[in-house]
Design an enzyme around this catalytic site. Structure first.
Site, PDB file in Angstrom:
ATOM      1  N   LYS A  69       0.846  -1.197   0.000  1.00 14.72           N
ATOM      2  CA  LYS A  69       0.000   0.000   0.000  1.00 14.72           C
ATOM      3  C   LYS A  69       0.873   1.235   0.000  1.00 14.72           C
ATOM      4  O   LYS A  69       1.821   1.325   0.773  1.00 14.72           O
ATOM      5  CB  LYS A  69      -0.860  -0.004   1.289  1.00 14.72           C
ATOM      6  N   LYS A  93       4.600   2.724   8.804  1.00 14.97           N
ATOM      7  CA  LYS A  93       3.331   3.374   9.138  1.00 14.97           C
ATOM      8  C   LYS A  93       2.217   2.342   9.321  1.00 14.97           C
ATOM      9  O   LYS A  93       1.508   2.345  10.322  1.00 14.97           O
ATOM     10  CB  LYS A  93       2.979   4.283   7.958  1.00 14.97           C
ATOM     11  N   LYS A 105       5.400   2.378  -2.545  1.00 18.56           N
ATOM     12  CA  LYS A 105       5.259   3.767  -2.996  1.00 18.56           C
ATOM     13  C   LYS A 105       5.536   3.789  -4.491  1.00 18.56           C
ATOM     14  O   LYS A 105       6.205   2.898  -5.017  1.00 18.56           O
ATOM     15  CB  LYS A 105       6.286   4.666  -2.280  1.00 18.56           C
ATOM     16  N   ASP A 145      -0.433  11.051  -3.645  1.00 20.74           N
ATOM     17  CA  ASP A 145       0.625  11.677  -2.839  1.00 20.74           C
ATOM     18  C   ASP A 145       0.846  13.066  -3.453  1.00 20.74           C
ATOM     19  O   ASP A 145      -0.081  13.599  -4.082  1.00 20.74           O
ATOM     20  CB  ASP A 145       1.894  10.811  -2.838  1.00 20.74           C
ATOM     21  N   THR A 189      -5.401  12.563   6.540  1.00 17.95           N
ATOM     22  CA  THR A 189      -4.023  12.661   7.029  1.00 17.95           C
ATOM     23  C   THR A 189      -3.945  13.772   8.079  1.00 17.95           C
ATOM     24  O   THR A 189      -3.358  13.589   9.157  1.00 17.95           O
ATOM     25  CB  THR A 189      -3.068  12.961   5.861  1.00 17.95           C
ATOM     26  N   ASN A 220      -2.915  19.546   0.098  1.00 14.76           N
ATOM     27  CA  ASN A 220      -3.955  18.737   0.734  1.00 14.76           C
ATOM     28  C   ASN A 220      -3.731  18.656   2.246  1.00 14.76           C
ATOM     29  O   ASN A 220      -4.590  19.035   3.046  1.00 14.76           O
ATOM     30  CB  ASN A 220      -3.939  17.341   0.080  1.00 14.76           C
ATOM     31  N   SER A 353      -7.444   5.249   3.955  1.00 15.51           N
ATOM     32  CA  SER A 353      -7.301   4.488   2.703  1.00 15.51           C
ATOM     33  C   SER A 353      -7.643   3.008   2.958  1.00 15.51           C
ATOM     34  O   SER A 353      -8.286   2.357   2.141  1.00 15.51           O
ATOM     35  CB  SER A 353      -5.872   4.564   2.176  1.00 15.51           C
TER      36      SER A 353
HETATM   37  P1  NAD Z   1       0.279  18.505  -2.144  1.00 16.97           P
HETATM   38  O1  NAD Z   1       0.919  18.392  -3.471  1.00 16.97           O
HETATM   39  O2  NAD Z   1      -1.203  18.596  -2.051  1.00 16.97           O
HETATM   40  O3  NAD Z   1       0.864  19.791  -1.371  1.00 16.97           O
HETATM   41  C1  NAD Z   1       2.223  20.061  -1.201  1.00 16.97           C
HETATM   42  C2  NAD Z   1       2.366  21.494  -0.682  1.00 16.97           C
HETATM   43  O4  NAD Z   1       3.736  21.780  -0.429  1.00 16.97           O
HETATM   44  C3  NAD Z   1       1.890  22.563  -1.663  1.00 16.97           C
HETATM   45  O5  NAD Z   1       1.302  23.631  -0.948  1.00 16.97           O
HETATM   46  C4  NAD Z   1       3.187  23.053  -2.297  1.00 16.97           C
HETATM   47  O6  NAD Z   1       3.086  24.375  -2.799  1.00 16.97           O
HETATM   48  C5  NAD Z   1       4.104  22.968  -1.100  1.00 16.97           C
HETATM   49  N1  NAD Z   1       5.517  22.896  -1.450  1.00 16.97           N
HETATM   50  C6  NAD Z   1       6.096  22.240  -2.482  1.00 16.97           C
HETATM   51  N2  NAD Z   1       7.424  22.422  -2.466  1.00 16.97           N
HETATM   52  C7  NAD Z   1       7.677  23.179  -1.383  1.00 16.97           C
HETATM   53  C8  NAD Z   1       8.855  23.717  -0.818  1.00 16.97           C
HETATM   54  N3  NAD Z   1      10.062  23.495  -1.370  1.00 16.97           N
HETATM   55  N4  NAD Z   1       8.740  24.455   0.308  1.00 16.97           N
HETATM   56  C9  NAD Z   1       7.517  24.676   0.858  1.00 16.97           C
HETATM   57  N5  NAD Z   1       6.384  24.218   0.367  1.00 16.97           N
HETATM   58  C10 NAD Z   1       6.467  23.489  -0.742  1.00 16.97           C
HETATM   59  O7  NAD Z   1       0.837  17.273  -1.280  1.00 16.97           O
HETATM   60  P2  NAD Z   1       0.226  16.648   0.033  1.00 16.97           P
HETATM   61  O8  NAD Z   1      -0.605  15.481  -0.362  1.00 16.97           O
HETATM   62  O9  NAD Z   1      -0.337  17.738   0.874  1.00 16.97           O
HETATM   63  O10 NAD Z   1       1.523  16.043   0.723  1.00 16.97           O
HETATM   64  C11 NAD Z   1       2.387  16.841   1.545  1.00 16.97           C
HETATM   65  C12 NAD Z   1       3.316  15.929   2.341  1.00 16.97           C
HETATM   66  O11 NAD Z   1       2.516  15.048   3.142  1.00 16.97           O
HETATM   67  C13 NAD Z   1       4.222  15.026   1.514  1.00 16.97           C
HETATM   68  O12 NAD Z   1       5.426  14.824   2.227  1.00 16.97           O
HETATM   69  C14 NAD Z   1       3.457  13.719   1.461  1.00 16.97           C
HETATM   70  O13 NAD Z   1       4.291  12.614   1.204  1.00 16.97           O
HETATM   71  C15 NAD Z   1       2.891  13.694   2.859  1.00 16.97           C
HETATM   72  N6  NAD Z   1       1.721  12.835   3.027  1.00 16.97           N
HETATM   73  C16 NAD Z   1       0.602  13.013   2.301  1.00 16.97           C
HETATM   74  C17 NAD Z   1      -0.489  12.200   2.526  1.00 16.97           C
HETATM   75  C18 NAD Z   1      -1.798  12.405   1.813  1.00 16.97           C
HETATM   76  O14 NAD Z   1      -2.772  11.779   2.216  1.00 16.97           O
HETATM   77  N7  NAD Z   1      -1.878  13.277   0.827  1.00 16.97           N
HETATM   78  C19 NAD Z   1      -0.429  11.173   3.475  1.00 16.97           C
HETATM   79  C20 NAD Z   1       0.740  11.007   4.213  1.00 16.97           C
HETATM   80  C21 NAD Z   1       1.816  11.858   3.981  1.00 16.97           C
END
Ligand code: NAD
Length: 419
Positions: A69, A93, A105, A145, A189, A220, A353
């Site tokens: 997953k 996790k 992943k 992601d 999340t 997100n 999920s």
């Molecule tokens: P996303 O693409 O929706 O958002 C990412 C955000 O980070 C955006 O606002 C973007 O502008 C910003 N960003 C990108 N580069 C940056 C930088 N250099 N400095 C500052 N901000 C920056 O992604 P997401 O789904 O919100 O995921 C964010 C983090 O959370 C990632 O590390 C992801 O692996 C982790 N994560 C996400 C989920 C999920 O359910 N979406 C679950 C577990 C972990």
């Protein structure tokens, strides 16, 4: 981020797992089994809509506890080391929160900003088509992601079902509700992270201070963390996106900002163009601003030995994956900053999920309240367990989390004869 840094994050996680495994008395063979991927798919795929090949990956790290997953990331920096690092984190996790899934992943090395919607759809379909032999409801279940979302998952589901010739909604999670998504998945999340944070604050209320929160990333995860925490009475004083950060000590109306960002699709700096109350700063500056709680919710390796000593927060909630380097961890611990590690803090995403997958398999759907109650009980139980072990053994929450996660997955690997 350069390859050397990514390799070192991966190696540091492998080393931490090995250390926990040795302390728990597992054999070298078992430790080897849970520190190396079971299968690596590293392919170059022709995307007709782009008229060129794109590097695509799936790392199936470990399925001792259940089907693989993990999410799929579209980003120009995606490479095999990054995907391996994210996959090993997924294994931890799922193991830590006690769900019957393994770790994986995936990714595609593209900059989504360079392409229109039709071209992105092409990349999503090419990924699902070329991975169709490796994914499946009982095999490996992808999810969104960074830079992928419910729409991307919809294209992937559609392409996969066309390729295999049957309906199989549980092959992918993070789908829109109309295609079998779960209520509560979009904000899961962040909501899970908030449940974990509130539990820690119950144990250590002094860490809340003036309830001032800084969040890096407003996608997100970051934007929902901001709105949920604002609703819980926290003051969101700093936020950022990839273009830069904004800070205001009296706090932002993050609901309005979330709406405006979704509607206008502009950066935070552009949104606050002529607002004198708001300080416009860089992402680097944001991390060291005055606050009680710091939430990295963007990309990896943001808190490093270069800035860790300047962090003013008393608590860090890692909603991004791997945002803190090992050296930074040591500095934070020395400064008595409590850190809720990624594989606990952001496990709410994979937990819901998992709920989505369960509902798809049963073709019976739960109310938002049922989803939220179950998420709450899983996050609270995992947080209590990690906190209790950290107190008992006088170790950090991260070290305690490693021990709990490693014990479950290593035991499963052993029972399967991998010892
Ligand atoms: P996303 O693409 O929706 O958002 C990412 C955000 O980070 C955006 O606002 C973007 O502008 C910003 N960003 C990108 N580069 C940056 C930088 N250099 N400095 C500052 N901000 C920056 O992604 P997401 O789904 O919100 O995921 C964010 C983090 O959370 C990632 O590390 C992801 O692996 C982790 N994560 C996400 C989920 C999920 O359910 N979406 C679950 C577990 C972990």
């Amino acid at each position: 981020m350069n390859t050397e840094k990514k390799e070192s994050i991966y190696k540091n996680i492998q080393d931490a797992i090995a250390k926990a495994g040795e302390e728990l008395g597992f054999s070298k063979e078992t430790i080897n089994n849970i520190t190396h991927p079971y299968k690596v798919i590293d392919i170059s795929v022709m995307v007709p809509e782009l008229g060129k090949e794109v590097d695509m990956y799936r790392v199936q790290f470990n399925n001792a506890l259940g089907p693989y997953k993990g999410g799929i990331r579209f980003h120009p920096d995606v490479d095999l080391d990054e995907v391996k690092t994210l996959a090993i984190t997924m294994m931890l996790k799922c193991s830590l929160v006690g769900i019957p899934l393994g770790g994986a992943k995936g990714g595609a090395t593209i900059n989504p900003r360079d392409y229109n919607d039709k071209e992105i759809e092409g990349v999503a379909r090419a990924w699902a088509r070329s991975m169709s032999d490796y994914i499946g409801v009982d095999q490996d279940i992808p999810a969104p992601d960074v830079n992928t979302n419910g729409q991307t998952m919809s294209y992937m589901l559609d392409e996969y079902e066309k390729t295999v010739g049957r309906s199989e909604p549980g092959v992918i999670t993070g789908k829109p509700l109309e295609l079998g998504g779960s209520k509560g998945r979009t904000e899961a999340t962040s909501q899970g992270g908030v449940y974990s944070l509130l539990k820690i604050l119950e144990f250590k209320p002094e860490l809340a201070g003036e309830r001032k929160v800084v969040i890096q990333g407003f996608g997100n995860v970051g934007s929902y963390a901001a709105t949920i925490l604002a609703d819980e009475g926290f003051r969101i004083v700093g936020i950022s996106d990839s273009k830069g950060a904004i800070y205001k000590d009296s706090g932002f109306d993050v609901h309005a900002i979330q709406e405006a960002k979704q509607e206008k699709r502009i950066s935070l700096h552009e949104l606050f163009n002529d607002n004198e109350d708001v300080q416009k700063i860089s992402n680097e500056e944001l991390l060291i601003q005055s606050c009680d709680i710091l939430i990295p919710a963007a990309l990896e390796n943001q808190i490093t030995e270069d800035n860790a000593a300047d962090i003013q927060a008393s608590l860090i909630l890692e909603l991004a994956n791997n945002p803190t380097s090992t050296k930074a961890d040591e500095i934070l611990e020395k400064n008595n900053i409590i850190l809720v590690p990624d594989f606990l803090a952001n496990a709410g995403g994979v937990t819901v999920s998992y709920f989505e997958w369960v509902q798809n398999r049963q073709q019976y759907y739960w109310s938002a309240k049922e989803v939220d109650d179950r998420l709450h009980s899983i996050m609270v139980a995992a947080t209590e367990k990690v906190y209790a072990l950290s107190q008992k053994e006088d170790i950090s929450l991260r070290t305690a989390g490693f021990k709990i996660a490693v014990e479950r997955v290593a035991k499963a690997a052993e029972l399967r004869g991998n010892k």
